[in-house]
Design a protein around this motif. Structure first.
Motif, PDB file in Angstrom:
ATOM      1  N   UNK A 190       0.830  -1.198   0.000  1.00  0.00           N
ATOM      2  CA  UNK A 190       0.000   0.000   0.000  1.00  0.00           C
ATOM      3  C   UNK A 190       0.867   1.252   0.000  1.00  0.00           C
ATOM      4  N   UNK A 191       0.447   2.226  -0.788  1.00  0.00           N
ATOM      5  CA  UNK A 191       1.122   3.517  -0.784  1.00  0.00           C
ATOM      6  C   UNK A 191       0.664   4.319   0.436  1.00  0.00           C
ATOM      7  N   UNK A 192       1.324   5.447   0.670  1.00  0.00           N
ATOM      8  CA  UNK A 192       0.936   6.304   1.791  1.00  0.00           C
ATOM      9  C   UNK A 192      -0.518   6.749   1.643  1.00  0.00           C
ATOM     10  N   UNK A 193      -0.892   7.146   0.420  1.00  0.00           N
ATOM     11  CA  UNK A 193      -2.271   7.581   0.190  1.00  0.00           C
ATOM     12  C   UNK A 193      -3.252   6.448   0.455  1.00  0.00           C
ATOM     13  N   UNK A 194      -2.914   5.240   0.049  1.00  0.00           N
ATOM     14  CA  UNK A 194      -3.814   4.106   0.255  1.00  0.00           C
ATOM     15  C   UNK A 194      -3.975   3.790   1.739  1.00  0.00           C
ATOM     16  N   UNK A 195      -2.901   3.952   2.497  1.00  0.00           N
ATOM     17  CA  UNK A 195      -2.993   3.758   3.948  1.00  0.00           C
ATOM     18  C   UNK A 195      -3.888   4.828   4.563  1.00  0.00           C
ATOM     19  N   UNK A 196      -3.714   6.072   4.118  1.00  0.00           N
ATOM     20  CA  UNK A 196      -4.554   7.170   4.622  1.00  0.00           C
ATOM     21  C   UNK A 196      -6.014   6.938   4.247  1.00  0.00           C
ATOM     22  N   UNK A 197      -6.252   6.501   3.001  1.00  0.00           N
ATOM     23  CA  UNK A 197      -7.621   6.235   2.550  1.00  0.00           C
ATOM     24  C   UNK A 197      -8.262   5.132   3.385  1.00  0.00           C
ATOM     25  N   UNK A 198      -7.471   4.128   3.734  1.00  0.00           N
ATOM     26  CA  UNK A 198      -7.974   3.045   4.584  1.00  0.00           C
ATOM     27  C   UNK A 198      -8.376   3.577   5.952  1.00  0.00           C
ATOM     28  N   UNK A 199      -7.530   4.411   6.535  1.00  0.00           N
ATOM     29  CA  UNK A 199      -7.818   4.976   7.857  1.00  0.00           C
ATOM     30  C   UNK A 199      -9.051   5.875   7.813  1.00  0.00           C
ATOM     31  N   UNK A 200      -9.193   6.638   6.733  1.00  0.00           N
ATOM     32  CA  UNK A 200     -10.361   7.515   6.592  1.00  0.00           C
ATOM     33  C   UNK A 200     -11.639   6.690   6.483  1.00  0.00           C
ATOM     34  N   UNK A 201     -11.587   5.622   5.693  1.00  0.00           N
ATOM     35  CA  UNK A 201     -12.755   4.754   5.536  1.00  0.00           C
ATOM     36  C   UNK A 201     -13.178   4.162   6.873  1.00  0.00           C
ATOM     37  N   UNK A 202     -12.199   3.720   7.649  1.00  0.00           N
ATOM     38  CA  UNK A 202     -12.499   3.172   8.978  1.00  0.00           C
ATOM     39  C   UNK A 202     -13.081   4.253   9.885  1.00  0.00           C
ATOM     40  N   UNK A 203     -12.474   5.440   9.859  1.00  0.00           N
ATOM     41  CA  UNK A 203     -12.912   6.530  10.739  1.00  0.00           C
ATOM     42  C   UNK A 203     -14.345   6.955  10.443  1.00  0.00           C
ATOM     43  N   UNK A 204     -14.674   7.086   9.164  1.00  0.00           N
ATOM     44  CA  UNK A 204     -16.025   7.555   8.838  1.00  0.00           C
ATOM     45  C   UNK A 204     -17.060   6.467   9.114  1.00  0.00           C
ATOM     46  N   UNK A 205     -16.652   5.204   9.018  1.00  0.00           N
ATOM     47  CA  UNK A 205     -17.557   4.111   9.371  1.00  0.00           C
ATOM     48  C   UNK A 205     -17.855   4.124  10.863  1.00  0.00           C
ATOM     49  N   UNK A 206     -16.823   4.320  11.667  1.00  0.00           N
ATOM     50  CA  UNK A 206     -17.020   4.402  13.118  1.00  0.00           C
ATOM     51  C   UNK A 206     -17.882   5.607  13.467  1.00  0.00           C
ATOM     52  N   UNK A 207     -17.602   6.744  12.816  1.00  0.00           N
ATOM     53  CA  UNK A 207     -18.384   7.957  13.057  1.00  0.00           C
ATOM     54  C   UNK A 207     -19.861   7.725  12.757  1.00  0.00           C
ATOM     55  N   UNK A 208     -20.139   7.150  11.601  1.00  0.00           N
ATOM     56  CA  UNK A 208     -21.524   6.880  11.232  1.00  0.00           C
ATOM     57  C   UNK A 208     -22.191   5.893  12.171  1.00  0.00           C
ATOM     58  N   UNK A 209     -21.451   4.872  12.588  1.00  0.00           N
ATOM     59  CA  UNK A 209     -22.003   3.873  13.504  1.00  0.00           C
ATOM     60  C   UNK A 209     -22.364   4.498  14.843  1.00  0.00           C
ATOM     61  N   UNK A 210     -21.490   5.354  15.352  1.00  0.00           N
ATOM     62  CA  UNK A 210     -21.757   6.023  16.628  1.00  0.00           C
ATOM     63  C   UNK A 210     -23.004   6.899  16.527  1.00  0.00           C
ATOM     64  N   UNK A 211     -23.122   7.634  15.430  1.00  0.00           N
ATOM     65  CA  UNK A 211     -24.270   8.528  15.268  1.00  0.00           C
ATOM     66  C   UNK A 211     -25.574   7.742  15.156  1.00  0.00           C
ATOM     67  N   UNK A 212     -25.562   6.685  14.349  1.00  0.00           N
ATOM     68  CA  UNK A 212     -26.781   5.897  14.162  1.00  0.00           C
ATOM     69  C   UNK A 212     -27.169   5.172  15.447  1.00  0.00           C
ATOM     70  N   UNK A 213     -26.171   4.737  16.210  1.00  0.00           N
ATOM     71  CA  UNK A 213     -26.453   3.996  17.445  1.00  0.00           C
ATOM     72  C   UNK A 213     -26.632   4.917  18.644  1.00  0.00           C
ATOM     73  N   UNK A 214     -26.744   6.235  18.399  1.00  0.00           N
ATOM     74  CA  UNK A 214     -26.961   7.167  19.507  1.00  0.00           C
ATOM     75  C   UNK A 214     -28.347   6.986  20.122  1.00  0.00           C
TER      76      UNK A 214
END
Length: 201
Positions: free
Chosen positions: A112-136
């Motif tokens: 994975x390139x640096x950008x691909x690693x960052x994209x992976x982290x962003x995908x995980x972060x926004x999934x967690x964010x959405x999960x927290x909001x929906x499960x509020x």
């Protein structure tokens, strides 16, 4: 079955994935209004930045499985094992139901390139964010199943978009319209129907 959006025809399964992700961005828009209303501009800026980065990162089809696992774990910590199992079962069921339709080629030796690693982290972060909001709200089997469907959509949508053979600018345009529009709708809905609520992270 094909769904037409303007002059572009997309498959029904891709359309469903886009709807699931649109729901996530709608929740982000709702919460964005809340934090702006509370003058918490630092969190608002973070949410906007994460949402924009997610629009770029999610279509890359990177980190989807890790994001799905993160969603399941988040549901577990927000509720209990039973609801997290429902999330996992729905996510896995939808994933395997759609996986065979994707033109997937494993690249085990690819680094994975640096950008691909960052994209992976962003995908995980926004999934967690959405999960927290929906499960509020108090989690029910329906909410946990919906989170599972969204996690599956985030896992699949990148490959589904790539398999349309549309040019990359068109793919990002479609994804930006769906997500940005949903976020704006969520923001407007909360503006019209304001409530006093604090999300517990």
């Amino acid at each position: 079955m094909v769904v037409k959006i303007g002059k572009i025809a997309i498959g029904l399964r891709l359309f469903i994935s886009l709807i699931a992700i649109a729901i996530t961005y709608g929740y982000i828009g709702i919460e964005l209004y809340q934090v702006i209303r509370l003058n918490d501009y630092a969190i608002a800026a973070y949410m906007i930045l994460l949402a924009i980065l997610g629009i770029v990162a999610i279509p890359q089809s990177l980190g989807g499985l890790l994001a799905a696992i993160a969603a399941i774990v988040t549901v577990y910590f927000k509720s209990n094992l039973n609801y997290s199992l429902i999330t996992a079962c729905v996510c896995l069921g939808l994933y395997f139901a759609n996986f065979n339709d994707l033109r997937y080629e494993a690249q085990t030796d690819k680094k994975l390139s640096i950008w691909e690693i960052i994209a992976t982290m962003i995908t995980i972060a926004i999934t967690i964010q959405g999960t927290i909001l929906i499960s509020s709200k108090p989690i029910t089997w329906l909410i946990s199943a919906a989170i599972g469907a969204i996690a599956a959509a985030i896992t699949l949508v990148g490959k589904q978009l790539l398999d349309t053979d549309l040019p990359s600018p068109t793919i990002w345009k479609i994804f930006a319209i769906v997500t940005g529009g949903s976020m704006a709708i969520g923001f407007v809905i909360r503006w019209i129907f304001p409530v006093t609520r604090v999300i517990t992270y």
